[in-house]
Design an enzyme around this catalytic site. Sequence first.
Site, PDB file in Angstrom:
ATOM      1  N   GLU A   1      31.440  21.322  41.125  1.00 11.54           N
ATOM      2  CA  GLU A   1      30.158  21.799  40.601  1.00 11.54           C
ATOM      3  C   GLU A   1      29.521  20.784  39.669  1.00 11.54           C
ATOM      4  O   GLU A   1      28.302  20.734  39.516  1.00 11.54           O
ATOM      5  CB  GLU A   1      30.395  23.152  39.908  1.00 11.54           C
ATOM      6  CG  GLU A   1      29.207  23.747  39.200  1.00 11.54           C
ATOM      7  CD  GLU A   1      29.214  23.402  37.712  1.00 11.54           C
ATOM      8  OE1 GLU A   1      28.138  23.469  37.089  1.00 11.54           O
ATOM      9  OE2 GLU A   1      30.289  23.057  37.199  1.00 11.54           O
TER      10      GLU A   1
ATOM     11  N   GLN B   1      32.873  30.984  25.084  1.00  6.56           N
ATOM     12  CA  GLN B   1      33.715  30.836  26.273  1.00  6.56           C
ATOM     13  C   GLN B   1      34.800  29.778  26.047  1.00  6.56           C
ATOM     14  O   GLN B   1      35.919  29.916  26.544  1.00  6.56           O
ATOM     15  CB  GLN B   1      32.852  30.439  27.471  1.00  6.56           C
ATOM     16  CG  GLN B   1      33.619  30.263  28.771  1.00  6.56           C
ATOM     17  CD  GLN B   1      32.753  29.673  29.865  1.00  6.56           C
ATOM     18  OE1 GLN B   1      32.108  28.631  29.680  1.00  6.56           O
ATOM     19  NE2 GLN B   1      32.717  30.326  31.008  1.00  6.56           N
TER      20      GLN B   1
ATOM     21  N   LEU C   1      30.327  37.061  36.686  1.00  9.35           N
ATOM     22  CA  LEU C   1      31.519  37.654  36.098  1.00  9.35           C
ATOM     23  C   LEU C   1      32.767  37.001  36.680  1.00  9.35           C
ATOM     24  O   LEU C   1      33.747  36.758  35.962  1.00  9.35           O
ATOM     25  CB  LEU C   1      31.545  39.159  36.326  1.00  9.35           C
ATOM     26  CG  LEU C   1      32.752  39.903  35.738  1.00  9.35           C
ATOM     27  CD1 LEU C   1      32.844  39.688  34.231  1.00  9.35           C
ATOM     28  CD2 LEU C   1      32.678  41.395  36.059  1.00  9.35           C
ATOM     29  N   ALA C   2      32.748  36.707  37.962  1.00 11.23           N
ATOM     30  CA  ALA C   2      33.898  36.050  38.590  1.00 11.23           C
ATOM     31  C   ALA C   2      34.206  34.725  37.896  1.00 11.23           C
ATOM     32  O   ALA C   2      35.375  34.401  37.642  1.00 11.23           O
ATOM     33  CB  ALA C   2      33.623  35.822  40.071  1.00 11.23           C
ATOM     34  N   ASP C   3      33.168  33.948  37.573  1.00 10.41           N
ATOM     35  CA  ASP C   3      33.366  32.691  36.839  1.00 10.41           C
ATOM     36  C   ASP C   3      34.115  32.927  35.533  1.00 10.41           C
ATOM     37  O   ASP C   3      35.044  32.203  35.177  1.00 10.41           O
ATOM     38  CB  ASP C   3      32.011  32.044  36.509  1.00 10.41           C
ATOM     39  CG  ASP C   3      31.334  31.432  37.718  1.00 10.41           C
ATOM     40  OD1 ASP C   3      32.000  31.253  38.759  1.00 10.41           O
ATOM     41  OD2 ASP C   3      30.137  31.135  37.624  1.00 10.41           O
ATOM     42  N   GLN C   4      33.688  33.958  34.807  1.00  7.71           N
ATOM     43  CA  GLN C   4      34.247  34.238  33.489  1.00  7.71           C
ATOM     44  C   GLN C   4      35.695  34.737  33.568  1.00  7.71           C
ATOM     45  O   GLN C   4      36.463  34.557  32.629  1.00  7.71           O
ATOM     46  CB  GLN C   4      33.394  35.278  32.764  1.00  7.71           C
ATOM     47  CG  GLN C   4      31.942  34.898  32.572  1.00  7.71           C
ATOM     48  CD  GLN C   4      31.756  33.769  31.579  1.00  7.71           C
ATOM     49  OE1 GLN C   4      32.421  33.713  30.561  1.00  7.71           O
ATOM     50  NE2 GLN C   4      30.843  32.858  31.877  1.00  7.71           N
TER      51      GLN C   4
ATOM     52  N   HIS D   1      30.583  26.792  41.754  1.00  4.16           N
ATOM     53  CA  HIS D   1      30.922  26.942  40.340  1.00  4.16           C
ATOM     54  C   HIS D   1      32.287  27.611  40.203  1.00  4.16           C
ATOM     55  O   HIS D   1      33.141  27.167  39.412  1.00  4.16           O
ATOM     56  CB  HIS D   1      29.842  27.788  39.662  1.00  4.16           C
ATOM     57  CG  HIS D   1      29.674  27.534  38.206  1.00  4.16           C
ATOM     58  ND1 HIS D   1      30.287  28.309  37.240  1.00  4.16           N
ATOM     59  CD2 HIS D   1      28.967  26.596  37.522  1.00  4.16           C
ATOM     60  CE1 HIS D   1      29.967  27.872  36.040  1.00  4.16           C
ATOM     61  NE2 HIS D   1      29.170  26.836  36.185  1.00  4.16           N
TER      62      HIS D   1
END
Length: 338
Positions: free
Chosen positions: A10, A100, A283-286, A307
């Site tokens: 990414e 994060q 949300l999946a990224d987090q 990503h």
Amino acid sequence: MITIDGSEGEGGGQMVRNSCALSLVTGEPFRITNVRGKRSKPGLMRQHVTAVEAACVISGAECSGLAVGASELTFRPGRVAGGEYHFAVGTAGSTGLVLQTILMPLVLASTPSRLVLEGGTHNMLAPPFDFIERAFLPIINRMGPQVSARLVRHGFYPRGGGRIEVDITPAPLQPQTCTTRGARTGVAAQVVFSGMPFAIAERMLARARHDLADWPEDAFSVRQLPAEQGPGIILMLEAAHSEVTELVSGFGQLGVPGERLARTSAARMNGYLAANAFAGPYLADQLILPFVLADGGAFSTVKPSQHLLTAIDIAQRFTGRRITIEQAPAGEHLLGFS
């Protein structure tokens, strides 16, 4: 030392943030070159510098090459300590992205923490505060740690000036299996704006109402903030379920009609509601960091983005753990952690 080419995958700032977080937890130092190599303005921006500085402060880590515009840095982690910390981005850079970077190390620390973060709270290319509070943190709290966040003052791009406060009670992360979202418990569509004509907010909301025709009339609202907190405008679409909440946002952009932003946001929400996945794309990224650090569990999501795939690659390199992706017959993708 782990060496990372920041132009791979990414190619954005997530690689820096996640690498810092994982380095602090695993004790693995890293070197990253070609930082944000696929962005129109490569190199570290102010918010990335603040995020890495925060990682250094909470742990006594050593970092060389840290400067706005830098394309290479080396990070050697220290021992994470809970406590009271205050970090200011100094621009409209995202407070959420700074959080994060340091949240997972602090939820795994031995003592509680209280954070004050100042900068942007609602800006493009970053999750707004509302997403962190209502979509992401409830899952972290389900895993064992207890994290609460408060929005003290909004901060829109380009002015910034926002403030959030976060309290963290650490605990080991317990594996979770999150494959169904459960029954829908409510929906909401809200335009929040400041320092702009009310008519823009009305047009944005009208388009959202048109494209989300099955949502009840009382789900739509407008909130006007004091002028000194703007200018800025955001549309937030929220679908709460018994197991998870999805929040889609559309940020006002110069030269882009509000109706277009609302149409795009509504299409994204309708796409999520039509799917069977637990987590939307953001949300999946987090969830990659907490799930890989819990050493087990699974969650389902929509089609993996570049990503997400990059986040998975970084997580596997630091932890040595395996993350699998399988497509289910209904179309969702199941991510397994082992």
